[in-house]
Design a protein around this motif. Structure first.
Motif, PDB file in Angstrom:
ATOM      1  N   UNK A  93      11.701  12.071  -4.784  1.00 51.76           N
ATOM      2  CA  UNK A  93      10.456  12.429  -4.114  1.00 51.76           C
ATOM      3  C   UNK A  93      10.210  13.899  -3.923  1.00 51.76           C
ATOM      4  N   UNK A  94      11.071  14.769  -4.422  1.00 52.87           N
ATOM      5  CA  UNK A  94      10.879  16.216  -4.293  1.00 52.87           C
ATOM      6  C   UNK A  94      10.046  16.716  -5.467  1.00 52.87           C
ATOM      7  N   UNK A  95       8.786  17.029  -5.205  1.00 53.95           N
ATOM      8  CA  UNK A  95       7.902  17.499  -6.270  1.00 53.95           C
ATOM      9  C   UNK A  95       8.284  18.895  -6.748  1.00 53.95           C
ATOM     10  N   UNK A  96       8.745  19.747  -5.828  1.00 53.01           N
ATOM     11  CA  UNK A  96       9.106  21.118  -6.197  1.00 53.01           C
ATOM     12  C   UNK A  96      10.288  21.114  -7.163  1.00 53.01           C
ATOM     13  N   UNK A  97      11.334  20.351  -6.831  1.00 51.39           N
ATOM     14  CA  UNK A  97      12.514  20.300  -7.701  1.00 51.39           C
ATOM     15  C   UNK A  97      12.173  19.695  -9.056  1.00 51.39           C
ATOM     16  N   UNK A  98      11.337  18.639  -9.059  1.00 52.64           N
ATOM     17  CA  UNK A  98      10.940  18.029 -10.328  1.00 52.64           C
ATOM     18  C   UNK A  98      10.117  19.000 -11.168  1.00 52.64           C
ATOM     19  N   UNK A  99       9.221  19.751 -10.536  1.00 51.57           N
ATOM     20  CA  UNK A  99       8.406  20.725 -11.270  1.00 51.57           C
ATOM     21  C   UNK A  99       9.272  21.849 -11.848  1.00 51.57           C
ATOM     22  N   UNK A 133       0.830  -1.197   0.000  1.00 55.95           N
ATOM     23  CA  UNK A 133       0.000   0.000   0.000  1.00 55.95           C
ATOM     24  C   UNK A 133       0.867   1.251   0.000  1.00 55.95           C
ATOM     25  N   UNK A 134       1.931   1.252   0.822  1.00 55.01           N
ATOM     26  CA  UNK A 134       2.821   2.418   0.844  1.00 55.01           C
ATOM     27  C   UNK A 134       3.491   2.600  -0.512  1.00 55.01           C
ATOM     28  N   UNK A 135       3.896   1.475  -1.147  1.00 56.20           N
ATOM     29  CA  UNK A 135       4.530   1.557  -2.460  1.00 56.20           C
ATOM     30  C   UNK A 135       3.570   2.098  -3.502  1.00 56.20           C
ATOM     31  N   UNK A 136       2.278   1.640  -3.429  1.00 58.56           N
ATOM     32  CA  UNK A 136       1.295   2.112  -4.391  1.00 58.56           C
ATOM     33  C   UNK A 136       1.005   3.595  -4.210  1.00 58.56           C
ATOM     34  N   UNK A 137       1.022   4.058  -2.948  1.00 59.14           N
ATOM     35  CA  UNK A 137       0.776   5.476  -2.713  1.00 59.14           C
ATOM     36  C   UNK A 137       1.888   6.336  -3.290  1.00 59.14           C
ATOM     37  N   UNK A 138       3.098   5.795  -3.316  1.00 58.65           N
ATOM     38  CA  UNK A 138       4.214   6.567  -3.852  1.00 58.65           C
ATOM     39  C   UNK A 138       4.238   6.586  -5.380  1.00 58.65           C
ATOM     40  N   UNK A 139       3.533   5.657  -6.026  1.00 57.80           N
ATOM     41  CA  UNK A 139       3.534   5.599  -7.481  1.00 57.80           C
ATOM     42  C   UNK A 139       2.706   6.739  -8.066  1.00 57.80           C
ATOM     43  N   UNK A 140       3.251   7.396  -9.070  1.00 56.14           N
ATOM     44  CA  UNK A 140       2.521   8.467  -9.749  1.00 56.14           C
ATOM     45  C   UNK A 140       1.578   7.860 -10.779  1.00 56.14           C
ATOM     46  N   UNK A 141       0.439   8.488 -11.029  1.00 57.44           N
ATOM     47  CA  UNK A 141      -0.531   7.916 -11.974  1.00 57.44           C
ATOM     48  C   UNK A 141      -0.010   7.921 -13.401  1.00 57.44           C
ATOM     49  N   UNK A 142      -0.601   7.065 -14.233  1.00 52.49           N
ATOM     50  CA  UNK A 142      -0.196   6.906 -15.625  1.00 52.49           C
ATOM     51  C   UNK A 142      -1.225   7.548 -16.550  1.00 52.49           C
ATOM     52  N   UNK A 164       1.632  18.212 -24.898  1.00 47.26           N
ATOM     53  CA  UNK A 164       3.003  18.445 -24.430  1.00 47.26           C
ATOM     54  C   UNK A 164       3.105  18.214 -22.928  1.00 47.26           C
ATOM     55  N   UNK A 165       2.074  18.620 -22.180  1.00 47.60           N
ATOM     56  CA  UNK A 165       2.118  18.435 -20.724  1.00 47.60           C
ATOM     57  C   UNK A 165       2.192  16.958 -20.364  1.00 47.60           C
ATOM     58  N   UNK A 166       1.477  16.107 -21.098  1.00 48.08           N
ATOM     59  CA  UNK A 166       1.545  14.669 -20.830  1.00 48.08           C
ATOM     60  C   UNK A 166       2.956  14.137 -21.030  1.00 48.08           C
ATOM     61  N   UNK A 167       3.630  14.588 -22.097  1.00 50.73           N
ATOM     62  CA  UNK A 167       4.993  14.129 -22.348  1.00 50.73           C
ATOM     63  C   UNK A 167       5.932  14.590 -21.242  1.00 50.73           C
ATOM     64  N   UNK A 168       5.826  15.864 -20.857  1.00 50.52           N
ATOM     65  CA  UNK A 168       6.683  16.380 -19.786  1.00 50.52           C
ATOM     66  C   UNK A 168       6.417  15.638 -18.473  1.00 50.52           C
ATOM     67  N   UNK A 169       5.162  15.317 -18.224  1.00 53.27           N
ATOM     68  CA  UNK A 169       4.824  14.608 -16.984  1.00 53.27           C
ATOM     69  C   UNK A 169       5.360  13.179 -17.008  1.00 53.27           C
ATOM     70  N   UNK A 170       5.125  12.469 -18.127  1.00 52.07           N
ATOM     71  CA  UNK A 170       5.488  11.054 -18.188  1.00 52.07           C
ATOM     72  C   UNK A 170       6.992  10.836 -18.237  1.00 52.07           C
ATOM     73  N   UNK A 171       7.717  11.639 -19.014  1.00 56.07           N
ATOM     74  CA  UNK A 171       9.111  11.333 -19.322  1.00 56.07           C
ATOM     75  C   UNK A 171      10.113  12.301 -18.719  1.00 56.07           C
ATOM     76  N   UNK A 172       9.657  13.380 -18.093  1.00 56.62           N
ATOM     77  CA  UNK A 172      10.572  14.293 -17.409  1.00 56.62           C
ATOM     78  C   UNK A 172      10.231  14.352 -15.922  1.00 56.62           C
ATOM     79  N   UNK A 173       8.994  14.744 -15.618  1.00 58.35           N
ATOM     80  CA  UNK A 173       8.623  14.931 -14.212  1.00 58.35           C
ATOM     81  C   UNK A 173       8.725  13.628 -13.417  1.00 58.35           C
ATOM     82  N   UNK A 174       8.154  12.545 -13.959  1.00 59.95           N
ATOM     83  CA  UNK A 174       8.164  11.281 -13.208  1.00 59.95           C
ATOM     84  C   UNK A 174       9.576  10.751 -13.011  1.00 59.95           C
ATOM     85  N   UNK A 175      10.421  10.864 -14.053  1.00 63.94           N
ATOM     86  CA  UNK A 175      11.798  10.390 -13.911  1.00 63.94           C
ATOM     87  C   UNK A 175      12.577  11.253 -12.927  1.00 63.94           C
ATOM     88  N   UNK A 176      12.376  12.571 -12.992  1.00 68.65           N
ATOM     89  CA  UNK A 176      13.041  13.457 -12.037  1.00 68.65           C
ATOM     90  C   UNK A 176      12.560  13.176 -10.611  1.00 68.65           C
TER      91      UNK A 176
END
Length: 560
Positions: A456-462, A113-122, A437-449
């Protein structure tokens, strides 16, 4: 003595009690007032949601799910967690935890459950129409659409009368269009060569997967082969980007042709990365089938998607790779023709605005005397034309052109944007303005960062997403205009990021009004400043003796 003290104490006690009572009453009144305000806001939100639901049920029928069913997730929802995706009809059996193909799932442990909560949606793809396509089914919205048609006709009549009575000939903006599309045949040739390169990437990826599979008994050689291919892949992407930009300068392409080449090169770069990023983990994991379980790899070979899936993806109006997408049953040729005519109409409108506003305001910049008052008049004179350019650019690219290509390819998911015009924060605006474009940035930049770089730093990834997006926007504009003038980077990467955090707590009405005010003001300044720099370089005889001369803006060097 004691009696007098007791009397004074008895007189003081009612005074203290009245003071405390008064404070409690004030506190109670403030609490009730705050509660009433919050309650009224909540009631208004609920009533607004009910009105929206009733409106969609009666007028906006196209907002409902195509099969007529009712879903707990809105059809306009863009992403789902992996657990929810596995519960839908489009899920892959391999995505079901522990391989339970019959749909029965064991109760997840606390760690799971903790692992699933940490996963970002697809990202999920659903067959649906574009937002404006559904809105324009309503008669009231269709009337506004007709009003814009009449505005375009008025622009056309304005240009016809101006050309006839002032210039003595009728041009209809064709001179501007021909000038902007000059050397387009060179762009088409480069575009064909780029697609040859992109197609070669597919077979190079297939070769990497096959050789890696054959070296599975030799771990050291397998790692060496994979690392070497990764270095070659990164180098090829850098060379691809460098060649497209250098050819733009070498051919001396005009603005429109240069934008076509640079934007198409950027699109192909993003598509190549999406294909490799999506399929490389599947090769490493030993996946044997496509997402929909329709095709498997030959025995003894790693799975690589068929070339037809890759070719379809190259032309599909999405930057997110999947082996298959929702498809429509047939092509609506009338719908496609209408979208193509809209693209042509907006192109002519841009030519009219360039001739009657941009060139009229800034065509002599660098030759004429310009003071503060004249500069202010020029800037505010461009505010409304710039707003028209902004809105029509959105409609032409994200609605008309993408719906046109979707219809020809029978691509089902038409959610290229959301209702960004109702946003009251810049967070929502950036998410809803350009979903592709936002989907691409989210899937392949934001999630990897978020998962691998910043842990786990959302601010730095954003912030990294904003910086990359701002740099790419500035690169396209800078090379298309052949100048170093980083206004786009400053407005998007600095001012835009600051507004994201400043407007998060803004009220809905004031936030939406400020959003539109800042968009109109910002686009007016952006177009005006780039126009001034372009005409200043054109009209002023400036020498570039040192490398610093290329960095100092021409608008400054002309008058200083």
């Amino acid at each position: 003595m004691n009696e007098g003290t007791q009397q004074r104490r008895g007189a003081a006690e009612p005074t203290e009690l009245s003071f405390v009572r008064e404070k409690l009453l004030k506190f109670q009144s403030k609490m009730l007032e705050d509660f009433e305000k919050r309650l009224s806001c909540m009631v208004e939100d609920v009533l607004q949601d009910l009105r929206q639901r009733e409106l969609r049920a009666h007028e906006f029928r196209n907002f409902e799910i195509p099969n007529g069913g009712v879903s707990h997730n809105s059809v306009w929802h863009n992403r789902m967690s992996k657990q929810k995706v596995s519960n839908t009809a489009a899920s892959d059996v391999s995505d079901i935890p522990n391989g339970h193909a019959n749909g029965a799932k064991p109760a997840p442990s606390q760690g799971q459950k903790r692992s699933e909560r940490r996963q970002l949606p697809d990202k999920v793809f659903v067959a649906r129409e574009s937002y404006l396509t559904a809105l324009l089914q309503v008669e009231h919205m269709r009337t506004i659409y007709h009003i814009f048609y009449i505005i375009l006709v008025m622009f056309l009549l304005n240009v016809i009368f101006y050309d006839y009575f002032v210039k003595g000939r009728i041009d209809l903006g064709l001179g501007t269009i021909r000038g902007g599309l000059k050397r387009l045949h060179w762009v088409f040739g480069v575009w064909l060569l780029e697609h040859v390169f992109v197609l070669a990437l597919y077979y190079a990826f297939q070769g990497w997967a096959v050789v890696r599979h054959k070296l599975k008994q030799h771990n050291a050689l397998q790692r060496f082969w994979s690392h070497s291919c990764l270095i070659m892949y990164i180098s090829s992407q850098v060379v691809f980007c460098f060649v497209s930009t250098s050819l733009c300068l070498k051919f001396g392409l005009p603005f429109v042709s240069a934008c076509v080449l640079l934007l198409e090169s950027t699109r192909l770069l993003m598509k190549m990365h999406a294909f490799v990023r999506y399929n490389a983990p599947r090769v490493l994991a030993g996946k044997q089938k496509t997402d929909d379980d329709q095709e498997a790899a030959p025995a003894g070979r790693p799975f690589v998607p068929p070339v037809r899936s890759y070719v379809y993806y190259l032309f599909a109006p999405t930057l997110i790779y999947r082996d298959s997408y929702p498809r429509t049953s047939h092509i609506r040729w009338k719908f496609a023709l209408n979208r193509l005519l809209e693209v042509v109409a907006v192109a002519f409108l841009y030519a009219f605005i360039h001739e009657r506003h941009i060139h009229e305001h800034f065509g002599e910049y660098g030759r004429e005397e310009v003071g503060p008052s004249k500069m202010i008049l020029k800037l505010f004179g461009m505010m409304l034309p710039s707003a028209v350019i902004f809105l029509c650019g959105f409609y032409m690219i994200l609605h008309s052109w993408l719906n046109f290509t979707s219809e020809l390819l029978r691509f089902g998911d038409r959610m290229f944007y959301k209702d960004w015009w109702t946003s009251h924060t810049y967070d929502a605006y950036y998410r809803n303005w350009n979903v592709v474009v936002h989907d691409w940035l989210y899937e392949y930049v934001y999630k990897d960062m978020y998962m691998h770089v910043f842990k786990g730093s959302k601010v730095a990834a954003s912030l990294s997403v904003f910086m990359i997006s701002a740099l790419v926007h500035e690169q396209v504009l800078g090379f298309a205009l052949q100048m170093f003038f980083p206004v786009m980077f400053i407005l998007f990467g600095v001012v835009g990021v600051a507004l994201v955090y400043l407007m998060r707590s803004a009220p809905k009405v004031l936030g939406n009004m400020f959003l539109w005010f800042s968009l109109i003001l910002g686009n007016g300044m952006l177009i005006s400043l780039y126009a001034m720099e372009y005409y200043a370089k054109k009209n002023c005889d400036l020498s570039n003796e040192t490398w610093t001369d290329h960095l100092v803006p021409a608008v400054w060097r002309c008058y200083n």
